[in-house]
Write a protein that holds these residues in place. Structure first.
Motif, PDB file in Angstrom:
ATOM      1  N   MET A   1      47.386  37.553  48.344  1.00  0.00           N
ATOM      2  CA  MET A   1      45.995  37.962  48.387  1.00  0.00           C
ATOM      3  C   MET A   1      45.077  36.856  48.883  1.00  0.00           C
ATOM      4  N   THR A   2      45.424  35.609  48.590  1.00  0.00           N
ATOM      5  CA  THR A   2      44.566  34.500  49.001  1.00  0.00           C
ATOM      6  C   THR A   2      45.397  33.221  48.990  1.00  0.00           C
ATOM      7  N   ASP A   3      45.028  32.303  49.863  1.00  0.00           N
ATOM      8  CA  ASP A   3      45.705  31.001  49.865  1.00  0.00           C
ATOM      9  C   ASP A   3      44.794  29.905  49.338  1.00  0.00           C
ATOM     10  N   MET A   4      43.693  30.293  48.671  1.00  0.00           N
ATOM     11  CA  MET A   4      42.782  29.300  48.100  1.00  0.00           C
ATOM     12  C   MET A   4      43.254  28.903  46.695  1.00  0.00           C
ATOM     13  N   PRO A   5      43.634  27.665  46.482  1.00  0.00           N
ATOM     14  CA  PRO A   5      44.091  27.244  45.154  1.00  0.00           C
ATOM     15  C   PRO A   5      43.014  27.492  44.097  1.00  0.00           C
ATOM     16  N   GLY A   6      43.426  28.097  42.999  1.00  0.00           N
ATOM     17  CA  GLY A   6      42.496  28.335  41.907  1.00  0.00           C
ATOM     18  C   GLY A   6      41.798  29.673  41.958  1.00  0.00           C
ATOM     19  N   LEU A   7      41.963  30.404  43.052  1.00  0.00           N
ATOM     20  CA  LEU A   7      41.401  31.753  43.125  1.00  0.00           C
ATOM     21  C   LEU A   7      42.530  32.744  42.882  1.00  0.00           C
ATOM     22  N   MET A   8      42.386  33.576  41.854  1.00  0.00           N
ATOM     23  CA  MET A   8      43.457  34.500  41.496  1.00  0.00           C
ATOM     24  C   MET A   8      42.940  35.933  41.550  1.00  0.00           C
ATOM     25  N   VAL A   9      43.664  36.784  42.281  1.00  0.00           N
ATOM     26  CA  VAL A   9      43.354  38.210  42.356  1.00  0.00           C
ATOM     27  C   VAL A   9      44.548  38.963  41.793  1.00  0.00           C
ATOM     28  N   THR A  10      44.327  39.720  40.720  1.00  0.00           N
ATOM     29  CA  THR A  10      45.425  40.448  40.086  1.00  0.00           C
ATOM     30  C   THR A  10      45.137  41.944  40.098  1.00  0.00           C
ATOM     31  N   HIS A  11      46.217  42.732  40.175  1.00  0.00           N
ATOM     32  CA  HIS A  11      46.137  44.190  40.119  1.00  0.00           C
ATOM     33  C   HIS A  11      47.093  44.658  39.016  1.00  0.00           C
ATOM     34  N   GLU A  12      46.545  45.282  38.009  1.00  0.00           N
ATOM     35  CA  GLU A  12      47.366  45.806  36.912  1.00  0.00           C
ATOM     36  C   GLU A  12      47.408  47.330  37.047  1.00  0.00           C
ATOM     37  N   PHE A  13      48.590  47.867  37.321  1.00  0.00           N
ATOM     38  CA  PHE A  13      48.761  49.296  37.596  1.00  0.00           C
ATOM     39  C   PHE A  13      49.199  50.040  36.343  1.00  0.00           C
ATOM     40  N   MET A  14      48.599  51.235  36.139  1.00  0.00           N
ATOM     41  CA  MET A  14      48.913  52.021  34.939  1.00  0.00           C
ATOM     42  C   MET A  14      48.448  53.463  35.146  1.00  0.00           C
ATOM     43  N   PRO A  15      49.087  54.425  34.465  1.00  0.00           N
ATOM     44  CA  PRO A  15      48.527  55.777  34.468  1.00  0.00           C
ATOM     45  C   PRO A  15      47.174  55.759  33.773  1.00  0.00           C
ATOM     46  N   PHE A  16      46.252  56.621  34.223  1.00  0.00           N
ATOM     47  CA  PHE A  16      44.955  56.692  33.579  1.00  0.00           C
ATOM     48  C   PHE A  16      45.080  57.554  32.330  1.00  0.00           C
ATOM     49  N   ALA A  17      44.807  56.973  31.168  1.00  0.00           N
ATOM     50  CA  ALA A  17      45.069  57.646  29.901  1.00  0.00           C
ATOM     51  C   ALA A  17      44.188  58.867  29.682  1.00  0.00           C
ATOM     52  N   GLY A  18      42.992  58.879  30.264  1.00  0.00           N
ATOM     53  CA  GLY A  18      42.063  59.962  29.989  1.00  0.00           C
ATOM     54  C   GLY A  18      42.193  61.149  30.900  1.00  0.00           C
ATOM     55  N   ALA A  19      43.160  61.158  31.808  1.00  0.00           N
ATOM     56  CA  ALA A  19      43.292  62.251  32.769  1.00  0.00           C
ATOM     57  C   ALA A  19      44.756  62.654  32.868  1.00  0.00           C
ATOM     58  N   PRO A  20      45.050  63.769  33.536  1.00  0.00           N
ATOM     59  CA  PRO A  20      46.450  64.164  33.712  1.00  0.00           C
ATOM     60  C   PRO A  20      47.259  63.077  34.416  1.00  0.00           C
ATOM     61  N   SER A  21      48.581  63.235  34.374  1.00  0.00           N
ATOM     62  CA  SER A  21      49.464  62.193  34.882  1.00  0.00           C
ATOM     63  C   SER A  21      49.350  62.014  36.393  1.00  0.00           C
ATOM     64  N   ASN A  22      48.622  62.892  37.075  1.00  0.00           N
ATOM     65  CA  ASN A  22      48.482  62.735  38.522  1.00  0.00           C
ATOM     66  C   ASN A  22      47.291  61.852  38.887  1.00  0.00           C
ATOM     67  N   ALA A  23      46.789  61.072  37.948  1.00  0.00           N
ATOM     68  CA  ALA A  23      45.758  60.067  38.224  1.00  0.00           C
ATOM     69  C   ALA A  23      46.314  58.699  37.841  1.00  0.00           C
ATOM     70  N   TYR A  24      46.209  57.743  38.760  1.00  0.00           N
ATOM     71  CA  TYR A  24      46.751  56.417  38.539  1.00  0.00           C
ATOM     72  C   TYR A  24      45.651  55.388  38.710  1.00  0.00           C
ATOM     73  N   ARG A  25      45.675  54.364  37.894  1.00  0.00           N
ATOM     74  CA  ARG A  25      44.625  53.356  37.849  1.00  0.00           C
ATOM     75  C   ARG A  25      45.180  51.979  38.204  1.00  0.00           C
ATOM     76  N   ALA A  26      44.401  51.216  38.976  1.00  0.00           N
ATOM     77  CA  ALA A  26      44.704  49.810  39.232  1.00  0.00           C
ATOM     78  C   ALA A  26      43.483  48.999  38.830  1.00  0.00           C
ATOM     79  N   GLU A  27      43.631  48.186  37.800  1.00  0.00           N
ATOM     80  CA  GLU A  27      42.539  47.321  37.362  1.00  0.00           C
ATOM     81  C   GLU A  27      42.600  46.027  38.158  1.00  0.00           C
ATOM     82  N   VAL A  28      41.536  45.732  38.891  1.00  0.00           N
ATOM     83  CA  VAL A  28      41.490  44.553  39.758  1.00  0.00           C
ATOM     84  C   VAL A  28      40.630  43.481  39.086  1.00  0.00           C
TER      85      VAL A  28
END
Length: 225
Positions: A1-28
């Motif tokens: 995502m980046t080559d700058m030391p100390g800058l971190m970009v993370t994506h945490e993937f999970m089903p969205f709990a409040g909707a049917p299973s056909n909705a997926y969430r990525a927390e950035v």
């Protein structure tokens, strides 16, 4: 995502709990641990729709282009994935519209492209937002799920169907409708009603467009269906 030391970009993937299973969430999460402030932090995301069964001939909607953290929007799934390249597409050449909302534009080989700006990020500061992927069995279910998600920026992808009466292709609102959405990006919730009214389809002859409406650190990731 980046080559700058100390800058971190993370994506945490999970089903969205409040909707049917056909909705997926990525927390950035974008975190600055460089030891110094960062200016003009941006994040870009591009994708290409290819909605079955009419891949390369779909209709697309974009809503929420006026959200506070949105810098640019386009239906061009092949836009250069560069957060400093604004606008994302030649405004004069895009039949749907750049940096504006539009409804059910097409049919064509559409995508969705967004650049977000989060301003300056102090040392040890983080910014977090959500990306959602999913679909409803039809337009009504898709917009209901988006209401549960609290989506503030949305692209909807529709397959096309040939209407024998009109003699042209129209968006298929009764087949699966796909969505690509964002929340916590400084906008209003687009579908606050848990059972919102369907999005109006443009009248024949106006299906092309319905307009509703700093170079610095670049972060990007491109996704193709």
């Amino acid at each position: 995502m980046t080559d700058m030391p100390g800058l971190m970009v993370t994506h945490e993937f999970m089903p969205f709990a409040g909707a049917p299973s056909n909705a997926y969430r990525a927390e950035v999460t974008i975190a600055n641990t460089t030891g110094a402030p960062l200016t003009d932090v941006r994040y870009a995301r591009m994708m290409d729709w290819d909605v079955p069964p009419t891949e390369f001939s779909e209709f697309v909607t974009i809503l929420g282009s006026d959200a506070a953290n949105v810098l640019s929007t386009s239906d061009d799934g092949f836009a250069t994935p560069d957060p400093t390249a604004i606008p994302l597409f030649d405004i004069a050449s895009d039949p749907c519209g750049v940096d504006t909302d539009f409804v059910k534009c097409g049919p064509d080989d559409h995508g969705a492209a967004f650049v977000f700006g989060f301003g300056d990020l102090a040392d040890s500061e983080t910014v977090t937002f959500d990306i959602f992927y999913g679909a409803g069995e039809d337009e009504a279910e898709a917009t209901t799920i988006l209401g549960e998600i609290g989506a503030e920026v949305v692209s909807l992808g529709y397959s096309s169907i040939f209407d024998d009466v009109l003699g042209e292709s129209v968006p298929n609102v009764d087949s699966p409708v796909f969505f690509f959405a964002f929340s916590e990006v400084g906008g209003d919730i687009i579908f606050p009603d848990p059972t919102p009214d369907p999005i109006p389809t443009p009248e024949p002859g106006s299906l092309g467009v319905l307009a509703l409406g700093c170079l610095g650190l670049g972060l990007f990731r491109r996704r193709r269906n």
